[in-house]
Enzyme design. Structure first.
Site, PDB file in Angstrom:
ATOM      1  N   ALA A  59      10.773  63.610 -84.599  1.00 38.17           N
ATOM      2  CA  ALA A  59      10.536  64.630 -83.579  1.00 38.17           C
ATOM      3  C   ALA A  59       9.242  65.376 -83.879  1.00 38.17           C
ATOM      4  O   ALA A  59       8.744  65.361 -84.999  1.00 38.17           O
ATOM      5  CB  ALA A  59      11.702  65.606 -83.563  1.00 38.17           C
ATOM      6  N   GLY A  97      14.163  60.992 -85.207  1.00 42.23           N
ATOM      7  CA  GLY A  97      14.311  60.711 -83.777  1.00 42.23           C
ATOM      8  C   GLY A  97      13.852  59.310 -83.402  1.00 42.23           C
ATOM      9  O   GLY A  97      14.360  58.700 -82.451  1.00 42.23           O
TER      10      GLY A  97
END
Length: 698
Positions: free
Chosen positions: A90, A136
């Site tokens: 992320a 992520g």
């Protein structure tokens, strides 16, 4: 051309499917279709050297998925167009400063909906992964039906290092796909694994080379690739009563590495799996709330701060390293390990000493280190080839940088420099690894004092990332710049400091360790003193740390700093000198305050203490560190308060979830810290007097 050479060349060029048009409809993605009707989606985040997931990237992915739902290609291949890897996780910038979990949960809910849409596509989906696939990024890969890795890819969930756990569905998808014990261990430790290990876990379906990517992707889309399937053991391990038993074991294990009081994330993750591991949909839903709750904790916000401190310190190194050949003088514990580390980071290294035995010992330690950190035997061999024993010190003539790591004796160092200086080539840098002698004293006998800098590494060199880069009034600014770039090139974090006794880290750490000696003098049990520091969050207590460093070194640094700062430092008890005189030096001699076995302090023999560490004990140990850091800022030994916090975290392991000694003072309130120091000064003496720098500290 030789087919082998052709293959090597092909393996260097990523297979990205059909060439996309320059003017596609998307900013961060390119979508094309090949002759087999397979869509290739290339992720190429605009204005960035690595792919990270931000809110606008995820929003755009939603548009791409909507287009794919209506176009219905034969299958979808997702790849990164970046050299560095698939997706590095992320965009951490978006996590900074979150104080209310409500909006965080709403945002994470929107991101979940996009990932769920990828999972629900009614076509075969394949992630082709090279380089880093973290956080992520791994969650996006888990949302695809098949995963193909290029040899050399690395996988992991580092969220726990930021005080979080995976938040894009990873907790549920990962524990359902692979053995949940293995999955939880990876998420709880933040470790990365290579493609082969990922394949053996069943995280990926195939490992291939670039030249075979098209065929592998085609096989995956058309059902010819055997996919890794969760085994029966996964179902059993995800069964309710079994989860309850395993979760309590995981909690006990986590408590040893990261106490619950300071690090909530591992326990939130274990709770999540224990409660919902049998029901994927419920776990996906509960993950959002849990993730948002963690995001606003002080621990997560401070660890995110530490993440950015590391990035800031990397920038201090600058770029354009000109050092290729390093010559190290002194093959003892520090010199040998500095030489090994430089060879590990692609430098040519010559290592000299007065005697051959220390050099042989250093080469053996280097070999052990390379065996631990390198995966290929050819890489180990190449690194050892770069590390050359040099008993006669011939390497001096060609070295770009000479690092002197001989014992801390001024006359000895000056003698070494006298023999060195005439043989150094023009433009070479002379660096000392001294931890205590000011550069002003060392430069006196040099003909070219402008080329002298300090490069103070910390022990163990392979684990502690900090290097204090020390300058004196006459240091050539260009050479200083080159020294900083060199530290960046060997993957270390530089702290630029002006020369002054103890620089920053030792000056701040010495009162912490000497105060522990005073407390021992007051007959406080060493286990209680160490427990006080650990309760605050230090990786080890000051008594154990003194044994680790070596009591002779602690004494020498303490004496040197007391000669400069006098009663601002705790007095050194006479029995400590006797201990050193008797050769009880700590870990290196097997006995100091503790008995040492196999490199560990034996704490079992101490009487089980009923005394609990008090808040006053903790303040006596940790507040002087903040006080010294404020003094170093006031004296402009360092320019940057953030870098001081980074230095204490990366050089000493100062409790990372506190964000550093200055951040701790800021969070607690400078006025509160000053009044606590005044109270300690009234009770224990002038060494606790608050520094004048607190008045302007913000």
């Amino acid at each position: 051309m030789d087919s082998k050479i052709m293959n090597v060349l092909q393996d260097r060029v990523p297979e990205l499917g059909p060439k996309p048009e320059d003017s596609g409809p998307y900013r961060n993605f390119k979508l094309t279709r090949d002759g087999d009707g397979i869509a290739w989606l290339l992720f190429d985040r605009a204005d960035s050297s690595a792919n990270t997931l931000s809110a606008d990237v995820i929003e755009e992915l939603d548009l791409v998925l909507a287009a794919l739902e209506s176009q219905r290609p034969a299958g979808l291949v997702i790849r990164s167009a970046k050299k560095s890897g698939f997706i590095a996780g992320a965009d951490v910038n978006e996590f900074r400063g979150a104080t209310d979990s409500g909006p965080v949960e709403t945002a994470i809910g929107r991101a979940h909906a996009v990932i769920d849409r990828l999972v629900a596509l009614r076509i075969p989906t394949v992630a082709v992964i090279h380089g880093f696939c973290l956080g992520g990024g791994l969650e996006v890969a888990l949302a695809c039906q098949s995963r193909i890795a290029i040899d050399g890819a690395r996988f992991g969930f580092p969220e726990v290092m930021l005080g979080l756990h995976p938040g894009l569905g990873g907790t549920a998808r990962f524990t359902h796909l692979v053995n949940p014990i293995q999955a939880m261990t990876l998420m709880l430790t933040g470790k990365t694994i290579d493609a082969r290990k990922a394949r053996s876990l069943g995280l990926i379906d195939a490992v291939t080379q670039e030249r075979h990517v098209r065929n592998a992707a085609r096989d995956a889309v058309f059902g010819r690739l055997k996919r890794a399937r969760p085994g029966l053991s996964n179902t059993i391990l995800n069964f309710g009563p079994v989860r309850g038993f395993l979760a309590s074991r995981m909690r006990a294990e986590a408590e040893r590495a990261a106490p619950h009081e300071h690090y909530p994330a591992p326990y939130a993750l274990i709770d999540l799996w224990e409660k919902h591991g049998g029901d994927k949909a419920a776990m996906l839903n509960a993950e959002k709330t849990s993730f948002a709750g963690l995001m606003v904790t002080p621990t997560a916000q401070n660890l995110i701060r530490v993440f950015f401190l590391r990035e800031q310190m990397k920038k201090l190194a600058g770029s354009g390293n000109k050092i290729g050949h390093v010559h190290v003088i002194g093959a003892g514990a520090m010199g040998g390990d500095i030489a090994a580390w430089c060879a590990n980071r692609d430098m040519r290294v010559t290592l000299s000493d007065m005697k051959p035995e220390p050099i042989a010992g250093a080469i053996k330690r280097a070999s052990d280190l390379f065996g631990k950190i390198m995966h290929k035997s050819t890489d180990i061999r190449d690194a050892l080839d770069r590390l050359m024993p040099d008993l006669d010190g011939e390497g001096v003539r060609n070295a770009d940088l000479i690092i002197e790591a001989v014992p801390e004796k001024l006359e000895l160092k000056q003698k070494v420099y006298a023999g060195l200086e005439p043989n150094m080539k023009a433009g070479a840098i002379l660096a000392t690894n001294t931890s205590s002698i000011p550069l002003q004293d060392l430069r006196v006998t040099l003909k070219s004092p402008e080329r002298l800098v300090g490069l103070h590494f910390f022990n163990p060199v392979s684990r502690l990332q900090l290097v204090e880069v020390v300058s004196h009034d006459g240091t050539d600014p260009q050479l200083l710049k080159q020294a900083l770039a060199f530290i960046g090139a060997i993957d270390r974090l530089p702290l630029p400091v002006k020369s002054s006794p103890g620089f920053v880290v030792n000056r701040a750490l010495t009162p912490y360790m000497l105060e522990a000696m005073v407390m021992l003098d007051e007959k406080i049990d060493k286990l209680v003193i160490d427990a006080a520091a650990e309760k605050f969050g230090m990786p080890m207590g000051p008594v154990e740390l003194a044994d680790q460093v070596g009591l002779d070194i602690c004494l020498a640094v303490g004496d040197m700093l007391r000669s400069k700062f006098g009663d601002a430092l705790p007095p050194t008890p006479a029995w400590l000198r006797e201990k050193v005189a008797h050769g009880e030096l700590g870990r290196k001699t097997g006995k100091g305050f503790y008995i040492w076995k196999d490199g560990k302090a034996d704490k079992s023999s101490g009487s089980p203490s009923t005394v609990q560490p008090t808040p006053e004990m903790i303040d006596r140990l940790v507040l002087p560190m903040s006080n010294v850091c404020v003094a170093c800022l006031r004296e402009t030994i360092v320019e940057d308060a953030d870098a001081v916090d980074g230095a204490m975290i990366f050089g000493t392991g100062y409790a990372p979830f506190r964000g550093g000694p200055l951040n701790y003072a800021r969070t607690r309130g400078a006025d509160n810290v000053v009044s606590a120091l005044r109270a300690l000064a009234a009770k224990f003496g002038g060494r606790f007097t608050p520094d004048a720098g607190w008045e302007s500290f913000r």
